[in-house]
Motif scaffolding. Structure first.
Motif, mmCIF file in Angstrom:
data_model
loop_
_atom_site.group_PDB
_atom_site.id
_atom_site.type_symbol
_atom_site.label_atom_id
_atom_site.label_comp_id
_atom_site.label_asym_id
_atom_site.label_seq_id
_atom_site.Cartn_x
_atom_site.Cartn_y
_atom_site.Cartn_z
ATOM 1 N N ASP A 160 0.819 -1.214 0.000
ATOM 2 C CA ASP A 160 0.000 0.000 0.000
ATOM 3 C C ASP A 160 0.852 1.263 0.000
ATOM 4 O OD1 ASP A 160 -2.431 -1.262 -0.103
ATOM 5 O OD2 ASP A 160 -2.811 -1.130 2.054
ATOM 6 N N LYS B 16 -0.299 -2.862 -6.686
ATOM 7 C CA LYS B 16 -1.387 -2.241 -7.422
ATOM 8 C C LYS B 16 -1.127 -0.759 -7.666
ATOM 9 C CE LYS B 16 -4.929 -5.101 -5.250
ATOM 10 N NZ LYS B 16 -6.133 -5.070 -4.412
ATOM 11 N N ASN C 171 -8.588 2.461 -3.926
ATOM 12 C CA ASN C 171 -9.497 1.680 -3.108
ATOM 13 C C ASN C 171 -10.661 2.610 -2.786
ATOM 14 O OD1 ASN C 171 -10.869 0.704 -0.756
ATOM 15 N ND2 ASN C 171 -9.110 -0.603 -0.304
ATOM 16 N N ARG C 172 -11.831 2.338 -3.326
ATOM 17 C CA ARG C 172 -12.973 3.248 -3.181
ATOM 18 C C ARG C 172 -13.579 3.224 -1.776
ATOM 19 N NH1 ARG C 172 -13.239 5.697 -7.587
ATOM 20 N NH2 ARG C 172 -13.008 4.748 -9.623
ATOM 21 N N THR D 113 -11.629 2.887 1.240
ATOM 22 C CA THR D 113 -10.748 3.656 2.132
ATOM 23 C C THR D 113 -10.290 4.974 1.515
ATOM 24 O OG1 THR D 113 -8.719 2.639 1.281
ATOM 25 C CG2 THR D 113 -9.848 1.512 3.108
ATOM 26 N N HIS E 15 -7.797 5.129 -0.406
ATOM 27 C CA HIS E 15 -6.347 5.019 -0.587
ATOM 28 C C HIS E 15 -5.994 4.951 -2.075
ATOM 29 C CE1 HIS E 15 -2.256 4.096 0.622
ATOM 30 N NE2 HIS E 15 -2.235 3.235 -0.384
ATOM 31 N N ASN E 16 -5.023 5.758 -2.480
ATOM 32 C CA ASN E 16 -4.559 5.806 -3.860
ATOM 33 C C ASN E 16 -3.198 5.110 -3.941
ATOM 34 O OD1 ASN E 16 -4.305 6.488 -6.568
ATOM 35 N ND2 ASN E 16 -3.422 8.477 -6.096
ATOM 36 N N TRP E 17 -3.111 4.103 -4.799
ATOM 37 C CA TRP E 17 -1.834 3.422 -5.024
ATOM 38 C C TRP E 17 -1.159 4.061 -6.224
ATOM 39 C CZ3 TRP E 17 -6.221 -0.089 -4.943
ATOM 40 C CH2 TRP E 17 -6.393 -0.752 -3.732
ATOM 41 N N ASP F 267 -15.725 -1.389 -5.251
ATOM 42 C CA ASP F 267 -14.829 -0.905 -4.200
ATOM 43 C C ASP F 267 -13.388 -0.642 -4.656
ATOM 44 O OD1 ASP F 267 -14.356 -3.606 -4.574
ATOM 45 O OD2 ASP F 267 -13.959 -4.012 -2.460
ATOM 46 N N GLU F 268 -13.073 -0.948 -5.916
ATOM 47 C CA GLU F 268 -11.676 -0.803 -6.340
ATOM 48 C C GLU F 268 -11.546 -0.669 -7.855
ATOM 49 O OE1 GLU F 268 -7.995 -3.918 -6.626
ATOM 50 O OE2 GLU F 268 -9.023 -3.826 -4.696
ATOM 51 N N ASP F 269 -10.653 0.215 -8.282
ATOM 52 C CA ASP F 269 -10.187 0.299 -9.660
ATOM 53 C C ASP F 269 -8.677 0.195 -9.582
ATOM 54 O OD1 ASP F 269 -12.198 0.672 -11.718
ATOM 55 O OD2 ASP F 269 -12.755 2.490 -10.610
ATOM 56 N N SER F 270 -8.115 -0.886 -10.138
ATOM 57 C CA SER F 270 -6.666 -1.057 -10.013
ATOM 58 C C SER F 270 -6.078 -1.772 -11.219
ATOM 59 C CB SER F 270 -6.317 -1.822 -8.738
ATOM 60 O OG SER F 270 -6.792 -3.148 -8.802
#
Length: 191
Positions: free
Chosen positions: A29, A40, A44-45, A47, A49-51, A119-122
């Motif tokens: 992370d 990744k 993370n939609r 939290t 959090h941007n990776w 919940d996520e776009d990665s």
């Protein structure tokens, strides 16, 4: 409990009385300038959090630099940004599994994985050939060059806002000292 996964991810977990666990922190992370398989890029939609991968300030100064590698989920492209401005794009992922603006010989060993759900776009990658002997990661250098041991992936260091070669992006705010359509040469080559 702390453990290192087979992927290289270092994970700190909390064990609950009911037998379940929750992840408190994991190294994947918090990307630095090297991106390895199964790390990744994206968001993370749940939290927020941007990776993203961030370059070093200089080759010898490991604090965060100006360049970042990010996943753009709407366009489904990789982007190298300098201080938030897009300098380079990978281009679309073609049906053959290769990005338009990344040399095919560099991509031959990778399998790309795109996750797009509520919940996520990665975006991540893995190595196709388990016998691959080189370092499988990508490095974002302080001058904006993205490379693997097989060669350059993206060259934001060659993008100046007026050229569109190899994924470079045009900017609307080109410095006023240049005229529209003016050719710029570097080292005897048109850039």
């Amino acid at each position: 409990m702390a453990s290192s996964r087979d992927t290289g991810n270092f994970v700190l977990q909390q064990f609950h009385p009911n037998g379940s666990t929750s992840v408190l922190w994991q190294s994947f992370d918090h990307l630095l300038h090297c991106w390895i398989p199964m790390m990744k890029l994206g968001i993370n939609r749940i939290t927020g959090h941007n990776w993203s991968l961030v370059s070093w300030m200089t080759p010898s100064l490991s604090t965060s630099g100006e360049f970042s590698l990010e996943w753009e989920p709407k366009q489904r492209e990789l982007e190298i940004k300098k201080s938030g401005k897009v300098y380079w794009k990978s281009g679309k992922l073609r049906r053959n599994g290769l990005f338009v603006n990344i040399p095919a010989n560099v991509q031959r060993v990778y399998e790309y994985i795109i996750v797009s759900k509520k919940d996520e776009d990665s975006f991540t990658f893995k190595i196709k050939d388990q016998n691959y002997k080189k370092f499988p990661g990508w490095t974002l250098f302080s001058e904006g060059r993205l490379a693997s041991e097989d060669g350059d992936i993206g060259n934001a260091d060659l993008c100046y806002g007026y050229n569109i070669n190899g994924g470079c992006q045009k900017w609307e705010d080109i410095p006023s000292c240049r005229e529209p359509g003016e050719d710029i040469y570097k080292g005897g080559f048109l850039i």
